[in-house]
Motif scaffolding. Structure first.
Motif, PDB file in Angstrom:
ATOM      1  N   SER A   7       0.829  -1.206   0.000  1.00 40.50           N
ATOM      2  CA  SER A   7       0.000   0.000   0.000  1.00 40.50           C
ATOM      3  C   SER A   7       0.861   1.252   0.000  1.00 40.50           C
ATOM      4  CB  SER A   7      -0.920  -0.004   1.234  1.00 40.50           C
ATOM      5  OG  SER A   7      -1.768  -1.125   1.230  1.00 40.50           O
ATOM      6  N   GLN A   8       1.923   1.246   0.794  1.00 41.31           N
ATOM      7  CA  GLN A   8       2.816   2.394   0.847  1.00 41.31           C
ATOM      8  C   GLN A   8       3.493   2.608  -0.509  1.00 41.31           C
ATOM      9  OE1 GLN A   8       6.527   2.088   2.985  1.00 41.31           O
ATOM     10  NE2 GLN A   8       6.210   4.106   3.930  1.00 41.31           N
ATOM     11  N   PHE A   9       3.893   1.505  -1.163  1.00 37.36           N
ATOM     12  CA  PHE A   9       4.538   1.586  -2.475  1.00 37.36           C
ATOM     13  C   PHE A   9       3.589   2.222  -3.485  1.00 37.36           C
ATOM     14  CE2 PHE A   9       5.330  -0.492  -6.629  1.00 37.36           C
ATOM     15  CZ  PHE A   9       6.602   0.022  -6.876  1.00 37.36           C
ATOM     16  N   LEU A  10       2.327   1.792  -3.487  1.00 33.64           N
ATOM     17  CA  LEU A  10       1.346   2.350  -4.417  1.00 33.64           C
ATOM     18  C   LEU A  10       1.087   3.819  -4.112  1.00 33.64           C
ATOM     19  CD1 LEU A  10      -1.194  -0.612  -4.583  1.00 33.64           C
ATOM     20  CD2 LEU A  10       0.461   0.077  -6.330  1.00 33.64           C
ATOM     21  N   TYR A  11       1.020   4.152  -2.818  1.00 33.63           N
ATOM     22  CA  TYR A  11       0.801   5.546  -2.431  1.00 33.63           C
ATOM     23  C   TYR A  11       1.938   6.434  -2.926  1.00 33.63           C
ATOM     24  CZ  TYR A  11       0.736   9.722   0.477  1.00 33.63           C
ATOM     25  OH  TYR A  11       0.772  11.023   0.907  1.00 33.63           O
ATOM     26  N   ASN A  12       3.159   5.952  -2.788  1.00 35.35           N
ATOM     27  CA  ASN A  12       4.314   6.740  -3.222  1.00 35.35           C
ATOM     28  C   ASN A  12       4.326   6.948  -4.731  1.00 35.35           C
ATOM     29  OD1 ASN A  12       5.331   7.127  -0.645  1.00 35.35           O
ATOM     30  ND2 ASN A  12       6.571   5.273  -0.686  1.00 35.35           N
ATOM     31  N   ILE A  13       3.868   5.921  -5.478  1.00 33.23           N
ATOM     32  CA  ILE A  13       3.771   6.063  -6.933  1.00 33.23           C
ATOM     33  C   ILE A  13       2.749   7.144  -7.283  1.00 33.23           C
ATOM     34  CG2 ILE A  13       2.968   4.947  -9.039  1.00 33.23           C
ATOM     35  CD1 ILE A  13       4.189   2.371  -8.061  1.00 33.23           C
ATOM     36  N   ILE A  14       1.586   7.098  -6.620  1.00 32.50           N
ATOM     37  CA  ILE A  14       0.540   8.090  -6.876  1.00 32.50           C
ATOM     38  C   ILE A  14       1.038   9.494  -6.541  1.00 32.50           C
ATOM     39  CG2 ILE A  14      -1.745   8.890  -6.170  1.00 32.50           C
ATOM     40  CD1 ILE A  14      -2.470   5.925  -5.721  1.00 32.50           C
ATOM     41  N   HIS A  44       4.410   0.255  13.021  1.00 33.74           N
ATOM     42  CA  HIS A  44       5.857   0.170  13.232  1.00 33.74           C
ATOM     43  C   HIS A  44       6.562   0.427  11.910  1.00 33.74           C
ATOM     44  CE1 HIS A  44       9.701  -2.121  13.461  1.00 33.74           C
ATOM     45  NE2 HIS A  44       9.728  -1.629  14.679  1.00 33.74           N
ATOM     46  N   VAL A  45       7.557   1.328  11.921  1.00 34.08           N
ATOM     47  CA  VAL A  45       8.290   1.631  10.690  1.00 34.08           C
ATOM     48  C   VAL A  45       9.779   1.813  10.989  1.00 34.08           C
ATOM     49  CG1 VAL A  45       6.357   2.760   9.516  1.00 34.08           C
ATOM     50  CG2 VAL A  45       7.904   4.127  10.944  1.00 34.08           C
ATOM     51  N   SER A  46      10.577   1.707   9.948  1.00 34.20           N
ATOM     52  CA  SER A  46      11.991   2.053  10.023  1.00 34.20           C
ATOM     53  C   SER A  46      12.139   3.454   9.464  1.00 34.20           C
ATOM     54  CB  SER A  46      12.838   1.071   9.199  1.00 34.20           C
ATOM     55  OG  SER A  46      12.744  -0.234   9.718  1.00 34.20           O
ATOM     56  N   VAL A  47      12.671   4.383  10.266  1.00 33.22           N
ATOM     57  CA  VAL A  47      12.749   5.773   9.834  1.00 33.22           C
ATOM     58  C   VAL A  47      13.967   6.443  10.452  1.00 33.22           C
ATOM     59  CG1 VAL A  47      11.186   6.483  11.703  1.00 33.22           C
ATOM     60  CG2 VAL A  47      11.479   7.960   9.721  1.00 33.22           C
ATOM     61  N   GLN A  48      14.718   7.164   9.625  1.00 35.12           N
ATOM     62  CA  GLN A  48      15.881   7.915  10.069  1.00 35.12           C
ATOM     63  C   GLN A  48      16.871   7.042  10.852  1.00 35.12           C
ATOM     64  OE1 GLN A  48      16.460  11.369   9.369  1.00 35.12           O
ATOM     65  NE2 GLN A  48      14.803  10.946   7.931  1.00 35.12           N
ATOM     66  N   THR A  64       3.875   7.188   5.502  1.00 33.17           N
ATOM     67  CA  THR A  64       3.795   7.586   4.104  1.00 33.17           C
ATOM     68  C   THR A  64       4.946   8.484   3.676  1.00 33.17           C
ATOM     69  OG1 THR A  64       2.288   9.361   4.804  1.00 33.17           O
ATOM     70  CG2 THR A  64       1.302   7.354   3.926  1.00 33.17           C
ATOM     71  N   ASN A  65       5.454   9.310   4.599  1.00 30.78           N
ATOM     72  CA  ASN A  65       6.478  10.280   4.213  1.00 30.78           C
ATOM     73  C   ASN A  65       7.895   9.860   4.572  1.00 30.78           C
ATOM     74  OD1 ASN A  65       4.439  11.977   3.255  1.00 30.78           O
ATOM     75  ND2 ASN A  65       4.195  12.994   5.224  1.00 30.78           N
ATOM     76  N   GLY A  66       8.053   9.040   5.594  1.00 30.77           N
ATOM     77  CA  GLY A  66       9.385   8.585   5.982  1.00 30.77           C
ATOM     78  C   GLY A  66      10.217   9.622   6.699  1.00 30.77           C
ATOM     79  N   VAL A  67       9.690  10.850   6.817  1.00 32.40           N
ATOM     80  CA  VAL A  67      10.387  11.925   7.518  1.00 32.40           C
ATOM     81  C   VAL A  67       9.332  12.895   8.033  1.00 32.40           C
ATOM     82  CG1 VAL A  67      10.677  13.304   5.421  1.00 32.40           C
ATOM     83  CG2 VAL A  67      12.226  13.668   7.364  1.00 32.40           C
ATOM     84  N   PHE A  68       9.593  13.517   9.171  1.00 36.53           N
ATOM     85  CA  PHE A  68       8.681  14.512   9.730  1.00 36.53           C
ATOM     86  C   PHE A  68       9.378  15.862   9.713  1.00 36.53           C
ATOM     87  CE2 PHE A  68       7.055  16.717  13.642  1.00 36.53           C
ATOM     88  CZ  PHE A  68       5.789  16.997  13.147  1.00 36.53           C
ATOM     89  N   GLU A  69       8.703  16.866   9.159  1.00 40.70           N
ATOM     90  CA  GLU A  69       9.270  18.205   9.058  1.00 40.70           C
ATOM     91  C   GLU A  69      10.723  18.156   8.571  1.00 40.70           C
ATOM     92  OE1 GLU A  69       8.736  20.367  12.699  1.00 40.70           O
ATOM     93  OE2 GLU A  69       6.556  20.358  12.544  1.00 40.70           O
ATOM     94  N   PRO A  70      10.922  17.897   7.289  1.00 40.45           N
ATOM     95  CA  PRO A  70      12.271  17.711   6.740  1.00 40.45           C
ATOM     96  C   PRO A  70      13.243  18.840   7.064  1.00 40.45           C
ATOM     97  CG  PRO A  70      10.618  17.134   5.109  1.00 40.45           C
ATOM     98  CD  PRO A  70       9.880  17.737   6.256  1.00 40.45           C
TER      99      PRO A  70
END
Length: 215
Positions: A7-14, A44-48, A64-70
């Motif tokens: 789902s995340q992969f499809l969201y990123n494509i969109i 649960h995610v892997s981030v930063q 969905t973003n993988g980062v908060f406030e870049p």
């Protein structure tokens, strides 16, 4: 987790296809994107460089973003160093606390403040599960006095505040939480002159925080 990754992969494509093309002016595009953001998330995610447990709605949108406030993330990374004493006020579930703890290394110290009990519980788990030993966690709100006050709870767990918000996010629900002045908190720790970086995100009461840290 496998379904989430698809789902995340499809969201990123969109997002890539419609990003920067001005399509957000169309209501159906805005509605679809918002639906995806609200529903495509994991616990649960892997981030930063860390493994993080998220709140139930993923209010930081890390799924969905993988980062908060870049920009803020980059500023923190660029302005902390090994051995620094730093403070995270309004730590939420620990995104910035983890980044700080990594940047200051084992010879530094991060003091992390989060008053909301559920967020604080996730914060503790994220610090523990990443084997962070240079962070001190406090289930307190930071303000201009040592007292008890109301923490108004938002529909968005990332936007709770001791300021009674009049926006659509305000729910009228609140908890009584303890507050502390940083000047008093650090009085016996002799660390004031060593503090090199403070991040404040407290949904409208930043000035009260500043008034409580004049030293």
């Amino acid at each position: 987790m496998f379904t989430y990754r698809i789902s995340q992969f499809l969201y990123n494509i969109i997002r890539t296809l419609i990003g920067g093309k001005g399509l957000s002016k169309y209501k159906i595009i805005r509605t679809s994107k918002k639906f995806a953001e609200n529903n495509i998330h994991s616990s649960h995610v892997s981030v930063q460089g860390h493994e993080m447990y998220l709140d139930s709605s993923d209010s930081l949108r890390l799924s969905t973003n993988g980062v908060f406030e870049p920009h803020t993330t980059q500023v923190i990374k660029q302005n902390i160093s090994s051995g620094d004493i730093v403070i995270d006020i309004g730590a939420n579930i620990g995104y910035f606390t983890l980044i700080m703890a990594k940047g200051i290394r084992e010879n530094g110290k991060v003091f992390s403040f989060e008053p909301e009990p559920e967020n604080f519980s996730i914060l503790k788990r994220n610090i523990s599960d990443n084997n962070i030993e240079n962070a001190r966690l406090e289930n307190l709100a930071v303000s201009n006095k040592n007292s008890v006050t109301k923490l108004f709870l938002s529909d968005d767990p990332g936007a709770n505040s001791i300021f009674d918000q009049t926006s659509h996010k305000a729910t009228g629900r609140y908890l009584n939480v303890h507050t502390t002045k940083l000047d008093d908190y650090f009085l016996d720790k002799k660390l004031v002159d060593k503090i090199s970086f403070i991040k404040i995100d407290v949904e409208g009461v930043e000035f009260d925080v500043l008034k409580g840290m004049t030293d």
